[in-house]
Scaffold this motif. Sequence first.
Motif, PDB file in Angstrom:
ATOM      1  N   GLU A  57      12.583  -4.141   8.434  1.00  0.00           N
ATOM      2  CA  GLU A  57      12.162  -3.970   7.044  1.00  0.00           C
ATOM      3  C   GLU A  57      10.653  -3.775   6.946  1.00  0.00           C
ATOM      4  O   GLU A  57      10.168  -2.971   6.156  1.00  0.00           O
ATOM      5  CB  GLU A  57      12.584  -5.178   6.189  1.00  0.00           C
ATOM      6  CG  GLU A  57      14.075  -5.316   5.996  1.00  0.00           C
ATOM      7  CD  GLU A  57      14.801  -5.960   7.197  1.00  0.00           C
ATOM      8  OE1 GLU A  57      14.126  -6.552   8.078  1.00  0.00           O
ATOM      9  OE2 GLU A  57      16.030  -5.847   7.246  1.00  0.00           O
ATOM     10  N   PHE A  58       9.912  -4.532   7.778  1.00  0.00           N
ATOM     11  CA  PHE A  58       8.457  -4.387   7.750  1.00  0.00           C
ATOM     12  C   PHE A  58       8.028  -3.017   8.274  1.00  0.00           C
ATOM     13  O   PHE A  58       7.104  -2.410   7.734  1.00  0.00           O
ATOM     14  CB  PHE A  58       7.767  -5.504   8.556  1.00  0.00           C
ATOM     15  CG  PHE A  58       6.271  -5.428   8.461  1.00  0.00           C
ATOM     16  CD1 PHE A  58       5.621  -5.826   7.307  1.00  0.00           C
ATOM     17  CD2 PHE A  58       5.516  -4.925   9.513  1.00  0.00           C
ATOM     18  CE1 PHE A  58       4.245  -5.738   7.205  1.00  0.00           C
ATOM     19  CE2 PHE A  58       4.142  -4.832   9.424  1.00  0.00           C
ATOM     20  CZ  PHE A  58       3.497  -5.240   8.264  1.00  0.00           C
ATOM     21  N   VAL A  59       8.697  -2.518   9.302  1.00  0.00           N
ATOM     22  CA  VAL A  59       8.373  -1.194   9.841  1.00  0.00           C
ATOM     23  C   VAL A  59       8.625  -0.132   8.770  1.00  0.00           C
ATOM     24  O   VAL A  59       7.802   0.766   8.574  1.00  0.00           O
ATOM     25  CB  VAL A  59       9.177  -0.897  11.130  1.00  0.00           C
ATOM     26  CG1 VAL A  59       8.955   0.539  11.585  1.00  0.00           C
ATOM     27  CG2 VAL A  59       8.789  -1.868  12.228  1.00  0.00           C
ATOM     28  N   VAL A  60       9.736  -0.236   8.055  1.00  0.00           N
ATOM     29  CA  VAL A  60      10.027   0.698   6.964  1.00  0.00           C
ATOM     30  C   VAL A  60       8.942   0.596   5.891  1.00  0.00           C
ATOM     31  O   VAL A  60       8.442   1.614   5.389  1.00  0.00           O
ATOM     32  CB  VAL A  60      11.426   0.436   6.362  1.00  0.00           C
ATOM     33  CG1 VAL A  60      11.636   1.220   5.072  1.00  0.00           C
ATOM     34  CG2 VAL A  60      12.508   0.789   7.374  1.00  0.00           C
ATOM     35  N   PHE A  61       8.529  -0.613   5.554  1.00  0.00           N
ATOM     36  CA  PHE A  61       7.463  -0.836   4.571  1.00  0.00           C
ATOM     37  C   PHE A  61       6.165  -0.151   5.018  1.00  0.00           C
ATOM     38  O   PHE A  61       5.498   0.523   4.220  1.00  0.00           O
ATOM     39  CB  PHE A  61       7.240  -2.340   4.371  1.00  0.00           C
ATOM     40  CG  PHE A  61       6.024  -2.667   3.569  1.00  0.00           C
ATOM     41  CD1 PHE A  61       6.019  -2.489   2.193  1.00  0.00           C
ATOM     42  CD2 PHE A  61       4.881  -3.152   4.189  1.00  0.00           C
ATOM     43  CE1 PHE A  61       4.881  -2.790   1.445  1.00  0.00           C
ATOM     44  CE2 PHE A  61       3.737  -3.450   3.462  1.00  0.00           C
ATOM     45  CZ  PHE A  61       3.741  -3.264   2.079  1.00  0.00           C
ATOM     46  N   VAL A  62       5.795  -0.311   6.278  1.00  0.00           N
ATOM     47  CA  VAL A  62       4.566   0.301   6.812  1.00  0.00           C
ATOM     48  C   VAL A  62       4.657   1.826   6.738  1.00  0.00           C
ATOM     49  O   VAL A  62       3.702   2.496   6.326  1.00  0.00           O
ATOM     50  CB  VAL A  62       4.311  -0.162   8.270  1.00  0.00           C
ATOM     51  CG1 VAL A  62       3.264   0.695   8.953  1.00  0.00           C
ATOM     52  CG2 VAL A  62       3.898  -1.623   8.293  1.00  0.00           C
ATOM     53  N   LEU A  63       5.795   2.376   7.128  1.00  0.00           N
ATOM     54  CA  LEU A  63       5.962   3.834   7.104  1.00  0.00           C
ATOM     55  C   LEU A  63       5.855   4.389   5.680  1.00  0.00           C
ATOM     56  O   LEU A  63       5.277   5.461   5.471  1.00  0.00           O
ATOM     57  CB  LEU A  63       7.290   4.227   7.744  1.00  0.00           C
ATOM     58  CG  LEU A  63       7.365   4.002   9.254  1.00  0.00           C
ATOM     59  CD1 LEU A  63       8.803   4.073   9.745  1.00  0.00           C
ATOM     60  CD2 LEU A  63       6.499   5.022   9.983  1.00  0.00           C
ATOM     61  N   GLN A  64       6.364   3.654   4.711  1.00  0.00           N
ATOM     62  CA  GLN A  64       6.275   4.101   3.328  1.00  0.00           C
ATOM     63  C   GLN A  64       4.865   3.925   2.777  1.00  0.00           C
ATOM     64  O   GLN A  64       4.350   4.804   2.081  1.00  0.00           O
ATOM     65  CB  GLN A  64       7.265   3.326   2.456  1.00  0.00           C
ATOM     66  CG  GLN A  64       8.703   3.680   2.740  1.00  0.00           C
ATOM     67  CD  GLN A  64       9.684   2.806   1.972  1.00  0.00           C
ATOM     68  OE1 GLN A  64       9.411   1.641   1.680  1.00  0.00           O
ATOM     69  NE2 GLN A  64      10.844   3.377   1.654  1.00  0.00           N
ATOM     70  N   THR A  65       4.237   2.798   3.103  1.00  0.00           N
ATOM     71  CA  THR A  65       2.926   2.474   2.559  1.00  0.00           C
ATOM     72  C   THR A  65       1.801   3.291   3.194  1.00  0.00           C
ATOM     73  O   THR A  65       0.990   3.891   2.499  1.00  0.00           O
ATOM     74  CB  THR A  65       2.619   0.968   2.753  1.00  0.00           C
ATOM     75  OG1 THR A  65       3.684   0.219   2.188  1.00  0.00           O
ATOM     76  CG2 THR A  65       1.317   0.579   2.113  1.00  0.00           C
ATOM     77  N   VAL A  66       1.746   3.316   4.509  1.00  0.00           N
ATOM     78  CA  VAL A  66       0.628   3.950   5.216  1.00  0.00           C
ATOM     79  C   VAL A  66       0.831   5.460   5.365  1.00  0.00           C
ATOM     80  O   VAL A  66      -0.117   6.235   5.246  1.00  0.00           O
ATOM     81  CB  VAL A  66       0.418   3.293   6.602  1.00  0.00           C
ATOM     82  CG1 VAL A  66      -0.687   3.984   7.379  1.00  0.00           C
ATOM     83  CG2 VAL A  66       0.124   1.816   6.446  1.00  0.00           C
ATOM     84  N   PHE A  67       2.075   5.877   5.598  1.00  0.00           N
ATOM     85  CA  PHE A  67       2.334   7.279   5.904  1.00  0.00           C
ATOM     86  C   PHE A  67       2.992   8.058   4.768  1.00  0.00           C
ATOM     87  O   PHE A  67       3.217   9.263   4.887  1.00  0.00           O
ATOM     88  CB  PHE A  67       3.187   7.385   7.178  1.00  0.00           C
ATOM     89  CG  PHE A  67       2.509   6.799   8.368  1.00  0.00           C
ATOM     90  CD1 PHE A  67       1.571   7.525   9.088  1.00  0.00           C
ATOM     91  CD2 PHE A  67       2.781   5.500   8.774  1.00  0.00           C
ATOM     92  CE1 PHE A  67       0.926   6.978  10.179  1.00  0.00           C
ATOM     93  CE2 PHE A  67       2.145   4.948   9.876  1.00  0.00           C
ATOM     94  CZ  PHE A  67       1.215   5.690  10.573  1.00  0.00           C
ATOM     95  N   GLY A  68       3.337   7.382   3.689  1.00  0.00           N
ATOM     96  CA  GLY A  68       3.915   8.064   2.536  1.00  0.00           C
ATOM     97  C   GLY A  68       5.303   8.638   2.785  1.00  0.00           C
ATOM     98  O   GLY A  68       5.697   9.623   2.159  1.00  0.00           O
ATOM     99  N   LYS A  69       6.052   8.030   3.677  1.00  0.00           N
ATOM    100  CA  LYS A  69       7.406   8.496   4.006  1.00  0.00           C
ATOM    101  C   LYS A  69       8.396   8.017   2.944  1.00  0.00           C
ATOM    102  O   LYS A  69       8.199   6.977   2.329  1.00  0.00           O
ATOM    103  CB  LYS A  69       7.849   7.988   5.382  1.00  0.00           C
ATOM    104  CG  LYS A  69       6.949   8.388   6.534  1.00  0.00           C
ATOM    105  CD  LYS A  69       7.015   9.865   6.785  1.00  0.00           C
ATOM    106  CE  LYS A  69       6.168  10.229   7.999  1.00  0.00           C
ATOM    107  NZ  LYS A  69       6.113  11.657   8.205  1.00  0.00           N
TER     108      LYS A  69
END
Length: 122
Positions: A57-69
Amino acid sequence: MPIDEDRSPPILNYPVNSQGDTKEGSEGDVAAITKDKIKRPSLYKVLIHNDDYTTMEFVVFVLQTVFGKTTEESQAIMLKVHVEGVGICGVYTYEVAETKVNKVERLARQNGHPLRSSLEPE
Protein backbone atom coordinates in the motif's frame (compact mmCIF):
# COMPACT_ATOMS: atom_id res chain seq x y z
CA MET A 1 11.81 37.18 -39.66
CA PRO A 2 11.93 37.53 -35.83
CA ILE A 3 14.72 35.83 -33.92
CA ASP A 4 13.63 33.29 -31.30
CA GLU A 5 14.76 34.12 -27.79
CA ASP A 6 16.10 30.60 -27.18
CA ARG A 7 18.04 30.28 -30.43
CA SER A 8 21.23 32.07 -31.32
CA PRO A 9 21.40 33.70 -34.76
CA PRO A 10 23.19 31.76 -37.49
CA ILE A 11 26.92 32.36 -37.88
CA LEU A 12 28.09 33.45 -41.32
CA ASN A 13 31.43 32.02 -42.38
CA TYR A 14 33.14 33.91 -45.20
CA PRO A 15 36.08 32.46 -47.12
CA VAL A 16 39.49 33.72 -45.94
CA ASN A 17 42.48 34.34 -48.24
CA SER A 18 46.12 33.55 -47.36
CA GLN A 19 46.60 36.96 -45.69
CA GLY A 20 43.72 36.28 -43.29
CA ASP A 21 41.43 38.82 -44.94
CA THR A 22 37.86 37.87 -45.63
CA LYS A 23 36.73 38.04 -49.22
CA GLU A 24 33.34 39.34 -48.18
CA GLY A 25 31.23 40.29 -51.16
CA SER A 26 33.61 38.92 -53.82
CA GLU A 27 31.96 37.63 -56.96
CA GLY A 28 31.31 33.90 -56.95
CA ASP A 29 31.75 33.51 -53.18
CA VAL A 30 28.96 31.98 -51.18
CA ALA A 31 28.42 32.62 -47.48
CA ALA A 32 27.87 29.41 -45.52
CA ILE A 33 25.36 29.39 -42.67
CA THR A 34 26.36 27.23 -39.70
CA LYS A 35 23.75 26.12 -37.18
CA ASP A 36 24.73 24.87 -33.73
CA LYS A 37 23.51 21.36 -32.98
CA ILE A 38 21.74 21.12 -29.65
CA LYS A 39 22.25 17.82 -27.87
CA ARG A 40 19.26 16.43 -26.01
CA PRO A 41 19.91 15.70 -22.32
CA SER A 42 20.56 12.12 -21.26
CA LEU A 43 17.62 10.30 -19.71
CA TYR A 44 17.62 8.19 -16.55
CA LYS A 45 15.25 5.51 -15.25
CA VAL A 46 14.03 5.86 -11.67
CA LEU A 47 13.78 2.44 -10.02
CA ILE A 48 12.12 1.20 -6.83
CA HIS A 49 13.63 -1.87 -5.17
CA ASN A 50 11.80 -4.61 -3.29
CA ASP A 51 12.30 -5.21 0.41
CA ASP A 52 10.58 -7.45 2.96
CA TYR A 53 9.25 -4.65 5.18
CA THR A 54 7.66 -1.89 3.08
CA THR A 55 3.95 -2.48 2.57
CA MET A 56 2.46 -2.76 -0.90
CA GLU A 57 0.00 0.00 0.00
CA PHE A 58 2.85 2.37 0.81
CA VAL A 59 4.57 1.62 -2.52
CA VAL A 60 1.31 2.39 -4.35
CA PHE A 61 1.01 5.62 -2.32
CA VAL A 62 4.58 6.66 -3.28
CA LEU A 63 3.97 5.92 -6.96
CA GLN A 64 0.82 8.04 -6.95
CA THR A 65 2.28 10.87 -4.87
CA VAL A 66 5.81 11.23 -6.27
CA PHE A 67 5.32 9.98 -9.83
CA GLY A 68 1.71 10.94 -10.51
CA LYS A 69 0.70 7.40 -11.49
CA THR A 70 -2.92 6.25 -11.55
CA THR A 71 -4.08 3.55 -9.15
CA GLU A 72 -3.91 0.91 -11.90
CA GLU A 73 -0.42 1.96 -13.03
CA SER A 74 0.79 2.08 -9.42
CA GLN A 75 -0.52 -1.40 -8.66
CA ALA A 76 1.07 -2.83 -11.82
CA ILE A 77 4.48 -1.32 -10.96
CA MET A 78 4.15 -2.41 -7.32
CA LEU A 79 3.44 -6.01 -8.40
CA LYS A 80 6.43 -5.93 -10.77
CA VAL A 81 8.63 -4.73 -7.88
CA HIS A 82 7.21 -7.46 -5.62
CA VAL A 83 7.70 -10.27 -8.15
CA GLU A 84 10.88 -9.20 -10.00
CA GLY A 85 12.61 -7.23 -7.25
CA VAL A 86 12.74 -3.91 -9.11
CA GLY A 87 10.37 -1.73 -11.11
CA ILE A 88 10.71 1.33 -13.32
CA CYS A 89 8.75 4.32 -12.04
CA GLY A 90 9.57 6.71 -14.88
CA VAL A 91 12.24 8.13 -17.18
CA TYR A 92 13.50 11.67 -16.62
CA THR A 93 16.47 13.99 -17.09
CA TYR A 94 19.21 13.53 -14.49
CA GLU A 95 18.17 16.41 -12.22
CA VAL A 96 14.49 15.40 -12.18
CA ALA A 97 15.36 11.71 -11.65
CA GLU A 98 17.69 12.57 -8.77
CA THR A 99 14.98 14.71 -7.15
CA LYS A 100 12.42 11.88 -7.47
CA VAL A 101 14.83 9.38 -5.87
CA ASN A 102 15.43 11.77 -2.96
CA LYS A 103 11.68 12.36 -2.50
CA VAL A 104 10.96 8.62 -2.43
CA GLU A 105 13.65 7.92 0.15
CA ARG A 106 12.72 10.92 2.32
CA LEU A 107 9.02 9.95 2.27
CA ALA A 108 9.91 6.34 3.13
CA ARG A 109 12.11 7.38 6.08
CA GLN A 110 9.43 9.76 7.40
CA ASN A 111 6.97 6.85 7.42
CA GLY A 112 9.37 4.28 8.89
CA HIS A 113 9.94 2.22 5.73
CA PRO A 114 13.31 1.02 4.36
CA LEU A 115 12.15 1.50 0.72
CA ARG A 116 15.07 2.08 -1.65
CA SER A 117 15.05 3.96 -4.92
CA SER A 118 17.82 4.50 -7.47
CA LEU A 119 18.45 5.82 -10.97
CA GLU A 120 20.32 4.40 -13.94
CA PRO A 121 20.96 5.63 -17.49
CA GLU A 122 18.34 4.63 -20.01
